[in-house]
Design an enzyme around this catalytic site. Structure first.
Site, PDB file in Angstrom:
ATOM      1  N   ILE A 294       0.829  -1.217   0.000  1.00 38.45           N
ATOM      2  CA  ILE A 294       0.000   0.000   0.000  1.00 38.45           C
ATOM      3  C   ILE A 294       0.862   1.265   0.000  1.00 38.45           C
ATOM      4  O   ILE A 294       0.405   2.344   0.353  1.00 38.45           O
ATOM      5  CB  ILE A 294      -1.004   0.003   1.170  1.00 38.45           C
ATOM      6  CG1 ILE A 294      -0.310   0.043   2.532  1.00 38.45           C
ATOM      7  CG2 ILE A 294      -1.907  -1.226   1.074  1.00 38.45           C
ATOM      8  CD1 ILE A 294      -1.289   0.323   3.692  1.00 38.45           C
ATOM      9  N   GLY A 295       2.118   1.089  -0.439  1.00 40.92           N
ATOM     10  CA  GLY A 295       3.027   2.231  -0.485  1.00 40.92           C
ATOM     11  C   GLY A 295       4.060   2.165   0.615  1.00 40.92           C
ATOM     12  O   GLY A 295       4.934   3.026   0.723  1.00 40.92           O
TER      13      GLY A 295
ATOM     14  N   ARG B 255      13.740  -6.993  14.887  1.00 41.19           N
ATOM     15  CA  ARG B 255      14.638  -6.774  13.759  1.00 41.19           C
ATOM     16  C   ARG B 255      13.964  -5.901  12.700  1.00 41.19           C
ATOM     17  O   ARG B 255      12.761  -6.022  12.454  1.00 41.19           O
ATOM     18  CB  ARG B 255      14.953  -8.141  13.159  1.00 41.19           C
ATOM     19  CG  ARG B 255      16.291  -8.243  12.536  1.00 41.19           C
ATOM     20  CD  ARG B 255      16.703  -9.704  12.537  1.00 41.19           C
ATOM     21  NE  ARG B 255      17.633  -9.960  11.475  1.00 41.19           N
ATOM     22  CZ  ARG B 255      17.537 -10.997  10.646  1.00 41.19           C
ATOM     23  NH1 ARG B 255      16.542 -11.872  10.792  1.00 41.19           N
ATOM     24  NH2 ARG B 255      18.429 -11.165   9.709  1.00 41.19           N
TER      25      ARG B 255
ATOM     26  N   PRO C 164      15.737  -0.976   6.536  1.00 40.11           N
ATOM     27  CA  PRO C 164      15.883   0.290   7.266  1.00 40.11           C
ATOM     28  C   PRO C 164      15.350   1.481   6.479  1.00 40.11           C
ATOM     29  O   PRO C 164      14.737   2.392   7.054  1.00 40.11           O
ATOM     30  CB  PRO C 164      17.400   0.412   7.466  1.00 40.11           C
ATOM     31  CG  PRO C 164      17.908  -0.994   7.398  1.00 40.11           C
ATOM     32  CD  PRO C 164      16.993  -1.727   6.451  1.00 40.11           C
TER      33      PRO C 164
ATOM     34  N   THR D  34      12.859   1.765   4.279  1.00 39.56           N
ATOM     35  CA  THR D  34      11.411   1.957   4.241  1.00 39.56           C
ATOM     36  C   THR D  34      10.795   1.985   5.640  1.00 39.56           C
ATOM     37  O   THR D  34       9.765   2.616   5.842  1.00 39.56           O
ATOM     38  CB  THR D  34      10.723   0.891   3.364  1.00 39.56           C
ATOM     39  OG1 THR D  34      11.212  -0.392   3.722  1.00 39.56           O
ATOM     40  CG2 THR D  34      10.993   1.156   1.894  1.00 39.56           C
TER      41      THR D  34
ATOM     42  N   GLY E 266       4.324  -0.687  11.455  1.00 39.59           N
ATOM     43  CA  GLY E 266       3.632   0.252  10.571  1.00 39.59           C
ATOM     44  C   GLY E 266       2.942   1.406  11.260  1.00 39.59           C
ATOM     45  O   GLY E 266       2.841   2.492  10.701  1.00 39.59           O
ATOM     46  N   GLU E 267       2.411   1.190  12.452  1.00 34.14           N
ATOM     47  CA  GLU E 267       1.550   2.216  13.040  1.00 34.14           C
ATOM     48  C   GLU E 267       2.135   2.889  14.274  1.00 34.14           C
ATOM     49  O   GLU E 267       1.634   3.913  14.724  1.00 34.14           O
ATOM     50  CB  GLU E 267       0.176   1.599  13.369  1.00 34.14           C
ATOM     51  CG  GLU E 267      -0.660   1.457  12.124  1.00 34.14           C
ATOM     52  CD  GLU E 267      -1.714   0.366  12.222  1.00 34.14           C
ATOM     53  OE1 GLU E 267      -2.886   0.701  12.337  1.00 34.14           O
ATOM     54  OE2 GLU E 267      -1.354  -0.823  12.183  1.00 34.14           O
TER      55      GLU E 267
HETATM   56 MO1  MOS Z   1      -4.080   0.076   9.989  1.00 33.33          MO
HETATM   57  S1  MOS Z   1      -5.367   1.614  10.544  1.00 33.33           S
HETATM   58  O1  MOS Z   1      -4.779  -1.221  10.945  1.00 33.33           O
HETATM   59  O2  MOS Z   1      -4.520  -0.171   8.374  1.00 33.33           O
END
Ligand code: MOS
Length: 693
Positions: A464-465, A583, A587, A589, A659-660
């Site tokens: 998704i980018g 790990r 790095p 991205t 990611g979040e």
């Molecule tokens: Mo993330 S808001 O769980 O895509």
């Protein structure tokens, strides 16, 4: 030798910068494309009594106008979000009640404005308030969590802390916010007349999820829908599931078999029917002894929900594991309104919940006369307070200390509003970050030897980018013990093996575990010199270590804020995040994920707000002029680093989700820095200059 950990440019970069990477709206199909534009309701509650489509139908280029009276029938109407053009109910303003199919996008958009709609209008209510008469306690909150938790007793600790310690009891609020990836939700789809087979080029975080969700709605077997998504221009959660636009396009495709139906949700419609972060209020109660050791933690959260579909931000859930205290209580309330269904927006639950909890910790530190880092260190739990399980790894304190060193925390003004640099009041703020490590079960991968030492690796994942093309190639290389150049990766198509969602920061963990499982079986069967054509498919088994250990990603945010003493103008010249995520796969991205998340937090703190007009029921800030996000001038020096580590329990790669977490706690650090600069304690986001004057 390891491919994982090698800073690697995006493998899909050249296709993207040369414009050859195809996004959902750009795919071609059989014949000339047909463009779709929805007819949407202008009332927030009631029903449609008639739709006169004659003028719209007579416009040049218009092929069809579908309404509740003539649209194809859906098979399953139990999930109201997907009940489009099946009945005349109106549940929120802007709800799709019809659609136009035309030879050009302009013709479709013009024609829908000519559909004459009559309504039976009912009174609506979009006014969020914690004392709303319809407030209820949900049975489950987002993420599948129990809505309430209780350990010990809050009352005695709070009473004792009033006289022998310190108490914080405050409420914090976050506004509605809307996901606005650069690429809006978009679909191109066609129905094979000899099928039935529906092929959808969808901008989605979950190709297989779109299939499994829409198949029953459309009355199809999952084999009869194929979703293709090689490139997706961002999602931030709202693309984690199909929404009304997918059903609209499917209806159009069923009506005109053999034609490619295209619909890109407009920027204004991004503020209507594709999901959003609902308003929240968190009441935080903290009690501590005189030395700042927590004796009680209470987090009670209210979340705006919808009469279309229940969605409750799990804002209080993160407080169950963040700090140690013998007495703890969390619960959630839902406030159902005549609004579209909320859905995931980056770090749902954690982002608003941690904003409240981490500002409250800053307030407690001030009440105790403690450095806010020291307060957090004192309350760092040895085991997970919620489950009692040992941590797979908890290095929050290392993140705080490393960040303090790098940021120059010792320079922080000890007293709020005590440092000036000309007109600017200067302050530093800190906040902790945590995001649960999630591995979704069920993803599968296929490994095939292609001869000459090359391998084809297939998994129905999606990029998704965030850099999935590159990261999974590195993972596959290590799983097979070959260089990354030997791997040809295939993702973004439900014709590939089943894969779970790019959401909950679980993508690389889940898909990578499947690749490791398939590669392990492949190497056992064929060794390291396999014959061309040798092939194995395997699913990732559940990781038993995650039953024994609690795995959470951690981090610490550091922010410098400057506030103009005369105008209240707020500037954030510096943000630093230090993260502990096991790990790091790539790095290059992962740094982008962190600084992107931190920018998201800066935006949450100072900019983003969807303002709903209670008279009409819609969001008035429905464009990127009125819905503010940071520009480059707002985000000047944002940096992220991470601890060098391996989490041997979390995944076969030694990784945890990344990611979040950049978005969790970052808004609190901004607000805490503003307090340190000005002495003003702001508890409602976004913070604007007028709150400081
Ligand atoms: Mo993330 S808001 O769980 O895509």
């Amino acid at each position: 030798m390891s491919a994982i950990g090698t800073s690697t440019p995006r493998l899909d970069g050249p296709a993207k910068v040369t414009g050859t990477a195809q996004y959902a709206f750009e795919h071609t199909g059989p014949g000339e494309p047909v463009f779709l534009h929805p007819v949407t309701s202008t009332i927030a509650r009631g029903s449609v009594t008639s739709m006169d489509t004659s003028e719209a139908e007579s416009q040049p280029g218009v092929l069809a106008v579908l309404t509740p009276w003539n649209a194809p029938r859906l098979a399953d109407t139990s999930e109201r979000e997907y009940v489009i053009c099946q009945d005349t109910d109106v549940l929120y303003r802007g709800q799709p009640i019809g659609l136009v199919l035309a030879e050009t996008a302009e013709a479709a958009r013009w024609a829908q404005s000519l559909v004459r709609v009559e309504y039976d209008q009912q009174p609506h209510d979009v006014g969020f308030r914690t004392d709303h008469p319809d407030v209820y306690e949900p049975e489950v909150v987002n993420g599948g969590y129990e809505p309430a938790s209780s350990t010990g007793e809050m009352g005695p600790s709070l009473a004792r802390a009033q006289t022998h310690g310190h108490v914080v009891d405050q409420s914090y609020s976050t506004p509605e916010e809307h996901n606005n990836p650069m690429e809006p939700h978009a679909v191109s789809a066609h129905w094979d007349p000899d099928g039935p087979l529906l092929t959808m080029y969808d901008s989605t975080q979950s190709p297989h999820g779109v299939v499994s969700t829409l198949a029953p709605v459309l009355g199809l077997e999952t084999e009869q829908i194929r979703v293709i998504a090689p490139h997706v221009g961002g999602g931030f959660g709202s693309k984690g599931a199909p929404h009304a636009h997918d059903v609209l396009v499917a209806l159009g495709a069923m009506h005109l078999p053999g034609r490619l139906i295209k619909y890109a949700v407009t920027r204004q419609q991004m503020f209507v029917f594709v999901g959003y972060r609902p308003r929240t209020v968190s009441r935080i109660r903290l009690a501590s002894d005189a030395d700042g050791r927590l004796t009680a933690i209470g987090h009670e959260a209210w979340s705006q929900s919808s009469r279309v579909k229940e969605f409750v931000e799990q804002a209080a859930v993160p407080s169950r594991s963040m700090y140690a205290a013998p007495n703890r209580r969390t619960f959630h309330h839902a406030v159902p309104l005549d609004v579209p269904a909320p859905y995931w927006m980056r770090a749902p639950g954690e982002a608003p919940g941690a904003f409240a909890a981490e500002v409250a910790m800053d307030e407690l530190a001030e009440a105790c006369g403690l450095d806010p880092i020291e307060l957090r260190v004192r309350n760092d739990p040895e085991t997970d307070p919620e489950s009692g399980r040992p941590w797979s790894s908890r290095r929050l304190v290392d993140c705080l200390r490393e960040g303090a060193d790098r940021f120059g925390w010792s320079e922080r003004p000890a007293t709020p509003a005590s440092r000036r640099d000309g007109r600017w009041m200067v302050g530093y703020g800190v906040a902790s970050a945590a995001y649960p490590h999630m591995v979704q079960s069920g993803s599968q991968a296929t490994i095939r030897a292609e001869g000459g030492g090359r391998y084809r690796v297939q998994v129905g994942a999606v990029d998704i980018g965030t850099g999935t093309w590159t990261a999974l190639t590195l993972v596959a290389a290590d799983a097979l013990g070959v260089p990354a150049e030997a791997i040809t990766l295939e993702i973004g198509d439900t014709a590939l093996p089943y894969a779970t969602v790019a959401g909950g920061s679980s993508g690389i963990s889940s898909w990578g575990s499947a690749i490791f499982a398939a590669a392990g079986r492949f190497r056992t069967r064929y060794g390291d010199d396999p014959p061309a054509g040798a092939e194995t498919t395997a699913a990732a088994g559940d990781n038993p270590e995650l039953e024994r250990y609690r795995a959470i990603s951690f981090g610490a945010h550091f922010v410098e804020a400057r506030v103009d003493a005369d105008t209240g103008e707020i500037r954030v010249p510096r943000m630093l995040g230090v993260f502990s995520i096991g790990r790091v796969v790539n790095p290059r991205t992962v740094r982008s994920q962190f600084i992107g998340g931190m920018t998201f937090g800066l935006s949450m703190a100072l900019h983003e707000q969807s303002v709903r007009d209670t008279r009409f029921g819609h969001v008035v800030t429905q464009n990127l002029a009125d819905y503010h996000v940071p520009t480059h001038a707002d985000a000047t020096d944002i940096d992220a680093v991470w601890l060098d580590e391996v989490d041997e329990f979390a995944t076969p790669m030694g990784t945890r989700g990344a990611g979040e977490i950049g978005n969790v706690g970052s808004a609190a650090a901004v607000v805490n820095a503003i307090h340190n600069a000005t002495g003003a304690r702001i508890r409602d986001l976004p913070v604007h200059a007028d709150a400081l004057l």
